[in-house]
Design a protein around this motif. Structure first.
Motif, PDB file in Angstrom:
ATOM      1  N   GLU A   1      44.643  30.682  36.932  1.00  0.00           N
ATOM      2  CA  GLU A   1      43.552  31.786  37.046  1.00  0.00           C
ATOM      3  C   GLU A   1      43.746  32.586  38.690  1.00  0.00           C
ATOM      4  OE1 GLU A   1      40.318  33.717  35.746  1.00  0.00           O
ATOM      5  OE2 GLU A   1      41.177  32.133  34.652  1.00  0.00           O
TER       6      GLU A   1
ATOM      7  N   SER B   1      46.686  34.846  38.399  1.00  0.00           N
ATOM      8  CA  SER B   1      46.629  36.125  37.912  1.00  0.00           C
ATOM      9  C   SER B   1      45.847  37.007  38.549  1.00  0.00           C
ATOM     10  CB  SER B   1      45.798  35.862  36.360  1.00  0.00           C
ATOM     11  OG  SER B   1      45.032  35.300  36.456  1.00  0.00           O
ATOM     12  N   ALA B   2      44.432  36.368  39.211  1.00  0.00           N
ATOM     13  CA  ALA B   2      43.699  37.290  39.988  1.00  0.00           C
ATOM     14  C   ALA B   2      44.486  37.830  41.208  1.00  0.00           C
ATOM     15  CB  ALA B   2      42.340  36.275  40.381  1.00  0.00           C
TER      16      ALA B   2
ATOM     17  N   CYS C   1      46.904  41.226  40.662  1.00  0.00           N
ATOM     18  CA  CYS C   1      46.088  42.658  40.648  1.00  0.00           C
ATOM     19  C   CYS C   1      46.602  43.440  41.622  1.00  0.00           C
ATOM     20  CB  CYS C   1      44.489  42.362  40.367  1.00  0.00           C
ATOM     21  SG  CYS C   1      44.040  41.602  38.986  1.00  0.00           S
TER      22      CYS C   1
ATOM     23  N   ARG D   1      41.156  39.972  32.132  1.00  0.00           N
ATOM     24  CA  ARG D   1      39.895  40.029  32.700  1.00  0.00           C
ATOM     25  C   ARG D   1      39.747  40.355  33.987  1.00  0.00           C
ATOM     26  NH1 ARG D   1      40.098  34.767  30.460  1.00  0.00           N
ATOM     27  NH2 ARG D   1      40.412  33.853  32.459  1.00  0.00           N
ATOM     28  N   GLY D   2      40.834  40.451  34.894  1.00  0.00           N
ATOM     29  CA  GLY D   2      40.907  40.656  36.310  1.00  0.00           C
ATOM     30  C   GLY D   2      40.984  42.366  36.237  1.00  0.00           C
ATOM     31  N   GLU D   3      41.828  42.866  35.325  1.00  0.00           N
ATOM     32  CA  GLU D   3      41.784  44.338  35.098  1.00  0.00           C
ATOM     33  C   GLU D   3      40.577  44.859  34.620  1.00  0.00           C
ATOM     34  OE1 GLU D   3      45.430  44.757  32.799  1.00  0.00           O
ATOM     35  OE2 GLU D   3      46.999  44.582  34.751  1.00  0.00           O
TER      36      GLU D   3
ATOM     37  N   SER E   1      37.573  43.775  34.841  1.00  0.00           N
ATOM     38  CA  SER E   1      36.155  43.221  35.788  1.00  0.00           C
ATOM     39  C   SER E   1      35.575  44.719  36.351  1.00  0.00           C
ATOM     40  CB  SER E   1      36.635  42.272  36.578  1.00  0.00           C
ATOM     41  OG  SER E   1      37.301  42.727  37.673  1.00  0.00           O
TER      42      SER E   1
ATOM     43  N   CYS F   1      40.797  45.585  39.522  1.00  0.00           N
ATOM     44  CA  CYS F   1      41.564  44.490  40.658  1.00  0.00           C
ATOM     45  C   CYS F   1      41.356  44.884  41.908  1.00  0.00           C
ATOM     46  CB  CYS F   1      43.032  44.363  40.186  1.00  0.00           C
ATOM     47  SG  CYS F   1      43.366  43.918  38.552  1.00  0.00           S
TER      48      CYS F   1
END
Length: 174
Positions: free
Chosen positions: A116, A119-120, A123, A161-163, A165, A169
């Protein structure tokens, strides 16, 4: 001795030329860094990796040091610094990049959310480097699906999910 001097010494020693004394000193420096260095040295450790230069056992110890530092300094912060260092692995250290990412997938567990956090953090790296990381992870999954399919899928979902949000990012910064 300040961390910068230790890092410079490591960089000069990275080929080791089969000298056991040098390997011992190399490991002593890594041990010292793993116990007291801050996470901001992680990009420097990544820059030391080269497929044709660094001695394999020394490189393995160097990769482990990244995870010791991450566990000690905090995974989220450390993964931001790892994301800054990953682009320098391509193309000169792709073999070590694969090993690093396998280690990262193995390190992820409850209480240690490497997937998690990483991956965040990804970005904020250049799109080309991000594509290389994603393609590498897909290749790892394809070659050993029984070990990596679930974790790579979780990584890809976290990345999406990060992209997606609100606001997209956030760039990775020092």
């Amino acid at each position: 001795m300040p961390d910068r001097k230790l890092l410079d010494e490591l960089y000069r020693m990275r080929d080791l030329d089969g000298n056991d004394d040098d390997l011992e000193r190399f490991n002593d420096i890594l041990n010292e860094l793993s116990h007291r260095a801050s996470a901001d040295i992680i990009p420097d450790l990544c820059r030391m990796l080269e497929d044709d230069v660094i001695e394999p056992s020394a490189a393995g110890d160097l990769l482990e040091t990244i995870f010791y530092i991450s566990d000690r300094c905090g995974i989220e912060e450390s993964m931001r610094y790892l994301a800054l260092g990953v682009p320098c692995l391509f193309p000169r250290a792709e073999g070590w990049a694969v090993r690093l990412h396998r280690m990262l997938l193995h390190a992820d567990r409850p209480g240690a959310p490497y997937i998690e956090a990483y991956s965040a953090a990804l970005c904020g790296i250049p799109a080309r480097a991000l594509r290389r990381v994603v393609n590498m992870l897909l290749d790892i999954k394809h070659k050993q699906p029984e070990l990596y399919a679930d974790k790579v899928n979780r990584f890809l979902m976290a990345l999406m999910r990060g992209e997606e949000s609100e606001g997209g990012c956030e760039p990775v910064r020092n």
